[in-house]
Design a protein around this motif. Structure first.
Motif, short mmCIF file in Angstrom:
data_model
loop_
_atom_site.label_atom_id
_atom_site.label_comp_id
_atom_site.label_asym_id
_atom_site.label_seq_id
_atom_site.Cartn_x
_atom_site.Cartn_y
_atom_site.Cartn_z
N SER A 7 -4.48 1.49 1.74
CA SER A 7 -3.40 2.20 2.41
C SER A 7 -3.28 1.65 3.83
O SER A 7 -4.20 1.04 4.35
CB SER A 7 -3.67 3.70 2.45
OG SER A 7 -4.85 3.97 3.17
N GLY A 8 -2.13 1.87 4.43
CA GLY A 8 -1.91 1.41 5.79
C GLY A 8 -1.73 -0.09 5.91
O GLY A 8 -1.89 -0.65 6.99
N VAL A 36 2.29 -3.89 -4.78
CA VAL A 36 1.00 -4.58 -4.94
C VAL A 36 -0.17 -3.62 -4.72
O VAL A 36 -1.10 -3.57 -5.51
CB VAL A 36 0.91 -5.80 -4.00
CG1 VAL A 36 -0.48 -6.40 -4.01
CG2 VAL A 36 1.94 -6.84 -4.39
N THR A 37 -0.12 -2.84 -3.65
CA THR A 37 -1.23 -1.91 -3.38
C THR A 37 -1.31 -0.83 -4.44
O THR A 37 -2.39 -0.36 -4.78
CB THR A 37 -1.12 -1.29 -1.97
OG1 THR A 37 0.14 -0.67 -1.81
CG2 THR A 37 -1.33 -2.34 -0.90
N GLY A 38 -0.17 -0.42 -4.99
CA GLY A 38 -0.18 0.56 -6.08
C GLY A 38 -0.89 0.02 -7.31
O GLY A 38 -1.68 0.73 -7.95
N ILE A 39 -0.63 -1.22 -7.65
CA ILE A 39 -1.31 -1.85 -8.79
C ILE A 39 -2.81 -1.92 -8.53
O ILE A 39 -3.62 -1.60 -9.40
CB ILE A 39 -0.73 -3.25 -9.06
CG1 ILE A 39 0.70 -3.14 -9.56
CG2 ILE A 39 -1.61 -4.04 -10.04
CD1 ILE A 39 1.47 -4.45 -9.57
N LEU A 40 -3.19 -2.34 -7.33
CA LEU A 40 -4.61 -2.44 -7.00
C LEU A 40 -5.28 -1.07 -7.02
O LEU A 40 -6.41 -0.93 -7.52
CB LEU A 40 -4.79 -3.08 -5.62
CG LEU A 40 -4.37 -4.55 -5.51
CD1 LEU A 40 -4.42 -5.00 -4.05
CD2 LEU A 40 -5.24 -5.43 -6.38
N ASN A 41 -4.62 -0.05 -6.51
CA ASN A 41 -5.20 1.29 -6.49
C ASN A 41 -5.36 1.87 -7.89
O ASN A 41 -6.36 2.50 -8.19
CB ASN A 41 -4.37 2.23 -5.62
CG ASN A 41 -4.53 1.93 -4.15
OD1 ASN A 41 -5.53 1.38 -3.72
ND2 ASN A 41 -3.51 2.26 -3.37
N ARG A 42 -4.39 1.63 -8.76
CA ARG A 42 -4.50 2.13 -10.14
C ARG A 42 -5.60 1.42 -10.90
O ARG A 42 -6.32 2.04 -11.68
CB ARG A 42 -3.16 1.96 -10.87
CG ARG A 42 -2.15 3.01 -10.50
CD ARG A 42 -0.94 2.97 -11.42
NE ARG A 42 -0.29 1.67 -11.48
CZ ARG A 42 0.63 1.24 -10.62
NH1 ARG A 42 1.00 1.99 -9.62
NH2 ARG A 42 1.17 0.05 -10.76
N SER A 43 -5.76 0.13 -10.67
CA SER A 43 -6.78 -0.63 -11.40
C SER A 43 -8.18 -0.22 -10.98
O SER A 43 -9.12 -0.32 -11.76
CB SER A 43 -6.60 -2.13 -11.20
OG SER A 43 -6.89 -2.49 -9.87
N ASN A 44 -8.36 0.28 -9.78
CA ASN A 44 -9.67 0.69 -9.30
C ASN A 44 -10.10 2.04 -9.87
O ASN A 44 -11.27 2.38 -9.85
CB ASN A 44 -9.70 0.73 -7.77
CG ASN A 44 -11.11 0.86 -7.25
OD1 ASN A 44 -11.98 0.10 -7.63
ND2 ASN A 44 -11.33 1.85 -6.40
#
Length: 66
Positions: A7-8, A36-44
């Motif tokens: 985030s940020g 891009v950050t949404g994809i990374l956050n969901r994959s984590n």
């Protein structure tokens, strides 16, 4: 170590995997950054999973929150 997601992020650089970030252009479009950050956050959020790359990486990204 606690992880609260990406985030940020103010800008990011997308570069071919075998190149350096020195000559790359920064992306500041918040819609692209959010995607891009949404994809990374969901994959984590997936736990107890082991990942293996099916192919060699094509791109690498660098996130900046400054």
């Amino acid at each position: 170590m606690l992880y609260n997601g990406f985030s940020g992020v103010k800008s990011m650089t997308i570069q071919a995997y075998d190149s350096t970030f020195d000559d790359a252009e920064k992306v500041t479009d918040q819609e692209i950054i959010s995607t891009v950050t949404g994809i990374l956050n969901r994959s984590n959020k997936i736990s107890n999973v082991h990942y293996k790359l099916a192919v060699e990486p094509t791109y690498k990204i660098q996130l900046e929150n400054q």
